[in-house]
Write a protein that holds these residues in place. Structure first.
Motif, PDB file in Angstrom:
ATOM      1  N   GLU A  11      19.888 -63.007  40.955  1.00 58.83           N
ATOM      2  CA  GLU A  11      20.060 -63.539  42.301  1.00 58.83           C
ATOM      3  C   GLU A  11      21.304 -64.414  42.356  1.00 58.83           C
ATOM      4  OE1 GLU A  11      17.383 -64.556  40.455  1.00 58.83           O
ATOM      5  OE2 GLU A  11      15.676 -63.467  41.246  1.00 58.83           O
ATOM      6  N   SER A  12      21.830 -64.573  43.571  1.00 58.60           N
ATOM      7  CA  SER A  12      22.978 -65.447  43.777  1.00 58.60           C
ATOM      8  C   SER A  12      22.591 -66.571  44.724  1.00 58.60           C
ATOM      9  CB  SER A  12      24.142 -64.657  44.388  1.00 58.60           C
ATOM     10  OG  SER A  12      25.135 -65.542  44.857  1.00 58.60           O
ATOM     11  N   PRO A  13      22.910 -67.827  44.376  1.00 57.79           N
ATOM     12  CA  PRO A  13      22.583 -68.934  45.275  1.00 57.79           C
ATOM     13  C   PRO A  13      23.371 -68.881  46.584  1.00 57.79           C
ATOM     14  CG  PRO A  13      23.833 -69.717  43.394  1.00 57.79           C
ATOM     15  CD  PRO A  13      23.532 -68.278  43.151  1.00 57.79           C
ATOM     16  N   ALA A  14      24.416 -68.078  46.635  1.00 58.69           N
ATOM     17  CA  ALA A  14      25.154 -67.910  47.883  1.00 58.69           C
ATOM     18  C   ALA A  14      24.302 -67.161  48.904  1.00 58.69           C
ATOM     19  CB  ALA A  14      26.458 -67.164  47.632  1.00 58.69           C
ATOM     20  N   ALA A  15      23.341 -66.380  48.423  1.00 62.94           N
ATOM     21  CA  ALA A  15      22.492 -65.581  49.307  1.00 62.94           C
ATOM     22  C   ALA A  15      21.115 -66.203  49.528  1.00 62.94           C
ATOM     23  CB  ALA A  15      22.334 -64.179  48.727  1.00 62.94           C
ATOM     24  N   GLY A  16      20.796 -67.295  48.874  1.00 68.90           N
ATOM     25  CA  GLY A  16      19.491 -67.943  48.994  1.00 68.90           C
ATOM     26  C   GLY A  16      19.119 -68.593  47.678  1.00 68.90           C
ATOM     27  N   MET A  17      17.936 -69.197  47.635  1.00 72.95           N
ATOM     28  CA  MET A  17      17.514 -69.895  46.429  1.00 72.95           C
ATOM     29  C   MET A  17      17.344 -68.907  45.279  1.00 72.95           C
ATOM     30  SD  MET A  17      16.979 -72.696  44.896  1.00 72.95           S
ATOM     31  CE  MET A  17      16.967 -73.857  46.228  1.00 72.95           C
ATOM     32  N   ALA A  18      17.965 -69.221  44.167  1.00 73.46           N
ATOM     33  CA  ALA A  18      17.871 -68.417  42.953  1.00 73.46           C
ATOM     34  C   ALA A  18      17.314 -69.327  41.868  1.00 73.46           C
ATOM     35  CB  ALA A  18      19.253 -67.887  42.571  1.00 73.46           C
ATOM     36  N   ASN A  19      16.350 -68.833  41.108  1.00 75.07           N
ATOM     37  CA  ASN A  19      15.673 -69.659  40.113  1.00 75.07           C
ATOM     38  C   ASN A  19      15.862 -69.109  38.708  1.00 75.07           C
ATOM     39  OD1 ASN A  19      14.007 -71.676  39.006  1.00 75.07           O
ATOM     40  ND2 ASN A  19      12.176 -70.432  39.252  1.00 75.07           N
ATOM     41  N   ASN A  20      16.390 -69.946  37.826  1.00 75.51           N
ATOM     42  CA  ASN A  20      16.442 -69.638  36.405  1.00 75.51           C
ATOM     43  C   ASN A  20      15.067 -70.004  35.851  1.00 75.51           C
ATOM     44  OD1 ASN A  20      16.750 -69.678  33.627  1.00 75.51           O
ATOM     45  ND2 ASN A  20      18.783 -70.571  33.675  1.00 75.51           N
ATOM     46  N   GLU A  21      14.294 -69.020  35.459  1.00 79.51           N
ATOM     47  CA  GLU A  21      12.915 -69.249  35.026  1.00 79.51           C
ATOM     48  C   GLU A  21      12.778 -69.431  33.525  1.00 79.51           C
ATOM     49  OE1 GLU A  21      10.516 -66.165  36.775  1.00 79.51           O
ATOM     50  OE2 GLU A  21      10.995 -66.840  38.800  1.00 79.51           O
ATOM     51  N   ARG A  22      13.891 -69.539  32.824  1.00 76.00           N
ATOM     52  CA  ARG A  22      13.823 -69.735  31.374  1.00 76.00           C
ATOM     53  C   ARG A  22      13.196 -71.091  31.065  1.00 76.00           C
ATOM     54  NH1 ARG A  22      17.234 -66.674  28.091  1.00 76.00           N
ATOM     55  NH2 ARG A  22      18.000 -68.500  26.988  1.00 76.00           N
ATOM     56  N   THR A  23      12.561 -71.182  29.912  1.00 76.53           N
ATOM     57  CA  THR A  23      11.969 -72.457  29.506  1.00 76.53           C
ATOM     58  C   THR A  23      13.070 -73.438  29.143  1.00 76.53           C
ATOM     59  OG1 THR A  23      11.837 -71.936  27.162  1.00 76.53           O
ATOM     60  CG2 THR A  23       9.958 -71.240  28.552  1.00 76.53           C
ATOM     61  N   LEU A  24      12.742 -74.699  29.163  1.00 77.67           N
ATOM     62  CA  LEU A  24      13.700 -75.731  28.768  1.00 77.67           C
ATOM     63  C   LEU A  24      14.168 -75.495  27.340  1.00 77.67           C
ATOM     64  CD1 LEU A  24      15.278 -78.299  29.319  1.00 77.67           C
ATOM     65  CD2 LEU A  24      13.221 -79.608  28.718  1.00 77.67           C
ATOM     66  N   SER A  25      13.247 -75.133  26.456  1.00 73.94           N
ATOM     67  CA  SER A  25      13.599 -74.856  25.070  1.00 73.94           C
ATOM     68  C   SER A  25      14.594 -73.700  24.963  1.00 73.94           C
ATOM     69  CB  SER A  25      12.332 -74.546  24.265  1.00 73.94           C
ATOM     70  OG  SER A  25      12.645 -74.223  22.943  1.00 73.94           O
TER      71      SER A  25
END
Length: 160
Positions: A11-25
């Motif tokens: 996803e691109s934040p230019a087109a709407g909310m995009a979420n990186n779902e990777r863990t903090l680790s």
């Protein structure tokens, strides 16, 4: 280009909310490494993006408006330079916040400079009002100005 990195997002934040779902680790073992290397090499700026990283931030707040994300740059990565927001006129921001809200949230979160607010005058007015009504302490601006001056005048002034 922007902290914490896109990871495997499509996803691109230019087109709407995009979420990186990777863990903090996972982020610490991958995305964070590039930023740490740049910081250790003397980077003076870090841009914190408009994506969400729910495992870093705790919800879907854009990273550049999140104290948790900016603290990761400051504390985890040891960065005391200038933090810029991602482009605040992207849909990931404008779908959720007015220019005034986005500017105030960014400065409260710890950003030093805002990039491309949707409406500069409204963002500016929002920041002025936030100082006048006590939402943001004037000292918060002083912190950012000191970082900016330290970079801008690093070869000209001693003691900053």
């Amino acid at each position: 280009k922007t902290f914490p990195g896109m990871g495997s997002m499509t996803e691109s934040p230019a087109a709407g909310m995009a979420n990186n779902e990777r863990t903090l680790s996972d982020m610490e073992g991958a995305e964070f490494l590039a930023y740490k290397k740049a910081i250790d090499a003397g980077a003076e700026f870090v841009m914190v993006g408009t994506i969400s990283a729910s495992n870093l931030v705790g919800d879907n707040t854009a990273c550049c408006l999140s104290k948790s994300a900016i603290n990761a740059v400051r504390e985890t990565l040891g960065f005391d330079g200038i933090i810029l927001t991602g482009e605040l006129d992207e849909t990931a921001i404008t779908d959720y916040h007015t220019p005034e809200e986005a500017a105030v949230l960014a400065l409260k979160a710890g950003a030093d400079m805002i990039v491309r607010p949707q409406n500069f005058e409204e963002a500016y007015t929002g920041l002025l009002e936030a100082v006048q009504n006590g939402t943001i302490e004037e000292s918060r601006f002083d912190e950012s100005l000191l970082r900016i001056y330290r970079v801008k005048y690093k070869d000209k002034l001693e003691g900053l």
